[in-house]
Scaffold this active site. Structure first.
Site, PDB file in Angstrom:
ATOM      1  N   CYS A 170      -8.029  -3.015  -4.132  1.00  0.00           N
ATOM      2  CA  CYS A 170      -7.242  -3.787  -5.095  1.00  0.00           C
ATOM      3  C   CYS A 170      -7.745  -5.231  -5.158  1.00  0.00           C
ATOM      4  O   CYS A 170      -8.198  -5.790  -4.157  1.00  0.00           O
ATOM      5  CB  CYS A 170      -5.762  -3.767  -4.709  1.00  0.00           C
ATOM      6  SG  CYS A 170      -4.988  -2.153  -4.904  1.00  0.00           S
ATOM      7  N   CYS A 208       0.830  -1.206   0.000  1.00  0.00           N
ATOM      8  CA  CYS A 208       0.000   0.000   0.000  1.00  0.00           C
ATOM      9  C   CYS A 208       0.867   1.260   0.000  1.00  0.00           C
ATOM     10  O   CYS A 208       0.519   2.261  -0.636  1.00  0.00           O
ATOM     11  CB  CYS A 208      -0.914   0.008   1.217  1.00  0.00           C
ATOM     12  SG  CYS A 208      -2.294  -1.153   1.140  1.00  0.00           S
ATOM     13  N   CYS A 215      -6.613  -8.052  -2.594  1.00  0.00           N
ATOM     14  CA  CYS A 215      -6.926  -7.818  -1.180  1.00  0.00           C
ATOM     15  C   CYS A 215      -8.395  -7.487  -0.945  1.00  0.00           C
ATOM     16  O   CYS A 215      -8.755  -6.935   0.106  1.00  0.00           O
ATOM     17  CB  CYS A 215      -6.041  -6.707  -0.632  1.00  0.00           C
ATOM     18  SG  CYS A 215      -4.275  -7.062  -0.735  1.00  0.00           S
ATOM     19  N   CYS A 245      -5.622   1.399   4.074  1.00  0.00           N
ATOM     20  CA  CYS A 245      -4.484   1.277   3.160  1.00  0.00           C
ATOM     21  C   CYS A 245      -3.320   2.162   3.576  1.00  0.00           C
ATOM     22  O   CYS A 245      -2.174   1.898   3.210  1.00  0.00           O
ATOM     23  CB  CYS A 245      -4.902   1.612   1.733  1.00  0.00           C
ATOM     24  SG  CYS A 245      -5.345   3.343   1.472  1.00  0.00           S
TER      25      CYS A 245
END
Length: 275
Positions: free
Chosen positions: A236, A144, A239, A262
């Site tokens: 994303c 991240c 995840c 994040c």
């Protein structure tokens, strides 16, 4: 502009309130400028607050940060009604769902947004930290940082303020946030990049999930295509998972890990929560 109660305030999260307050205020600043802004606009939310910061306080010096996720259409619709040329920074991490990219294009056309800027990870950062693209699996905080935190810092370099779509109900770390904040610039590691402060505007802080749904229905806004498959919070691809029936809003993010942010909104590493 909308019949929704802009001042409706959800209850605090049942767990982690003290920790959330610490995390959300880790880099808190109480400057005369912040005090003035809160005195003038602290009671506003939604369109009213957006109009004040876009037209009056930071004309040409403010940008929206949007993930083009499940509820992004609400904030972007409001911004488009005020000034469709307001810059919108979209973090293209290289790990997003194809549906998110197509949704971005659809909203841009639907809302008439004229300045969407995709910010991606720097090739040098990827080469040094994630050359094989698998950092998300071994070090999600580090992933991240490379793919979101650093690109956003670079993208916001010349702006005095940013607008987010954060809501208090989303995570414990957001439960205590204010509608108007000021943070120290973290920088990107380059000399001189971590100087000064930047304001952060959260016009939807008080909104509930019900408020968002009502706004989307009222204005007939297109929904992210993954929502119908029970992806309630969309990040994303590696995840993000579907939320099980009866699960809570954020249950599909970083499943099985002690992580629910994040890092772009957590300037300091507090009590083990990474960026």
């Amino acid at each position: 502009m909308t019949a929704i109660d802009l001042r409706k305030r959800p209850g605090k999260a049942a767990m982690g309130e003290d920790r959330a307050a610490i995390m959300d205020n880790a880099s808190a600043i109480v400057s005369p400028a912040l005090h003035r802004l809160r005195q003038a606009y602290g009671g506003l939310g939604g369109v009213e607050l957006l109009d004040a910061v876009i037209r009056t306080e930071f004309p040409g010096r403010i940008a929206v940060v949007s993930s083009f996720g499940a509820e992004s259409a609400v904030l972007l619709h409001m911004v488009a009604q005020i000034d469709p040329a307001t810059p919108v920074i979209f973090l293209n991490t290289g790990k997003l769902f194809g549906e998110t990219l197509r949704y971005r294009d659809r909203l841009q056309e639907k809302l008439g947004l004229t300045d969407i800027r995709a910010a991606g990870p720097h090739p040098a950062d990827l080469a040094a930290r994630d050359p094989n693209g698998g950092l998300w699996n071994t070090d999600p905080d580090g992933c991240c940082h490379v793919r979101k935190v650093l690109p956003l810092e670079r993208a916001l370099k010349h702006f005095d303020a940013s607008i987010t779509g954060r809501k208090r109900f989303q995570t414990s770390a957001r439960a205590a946030m204010e509608t108007i904040e000021e943070e120290r610039v973290r920088g990107t590691g380059e000399p001189g990049s971590a100087t000064g402060t930047r304001f952060k505007i959260n016009p939807l802080a008080d909104w509930t999930q019900e408020d968002l749904e009502a706004y989307i229905d009222n204005y007939k806004l297109p929904r992210h295509p993954l929502v119908k498959d029970n992806y309630l919070s969309i990040g994303c691809m590696p995840c993000t998972e579907r939320v099980p029936e009866g699960g809570s809003y954020r249950d599909g993010r970083w499943v099985g890990r002690d992580k629910d942010e994040c890092g772009i909104h957590l300037p300091a590493n507090v009590h083990g929560d990474g960026i």
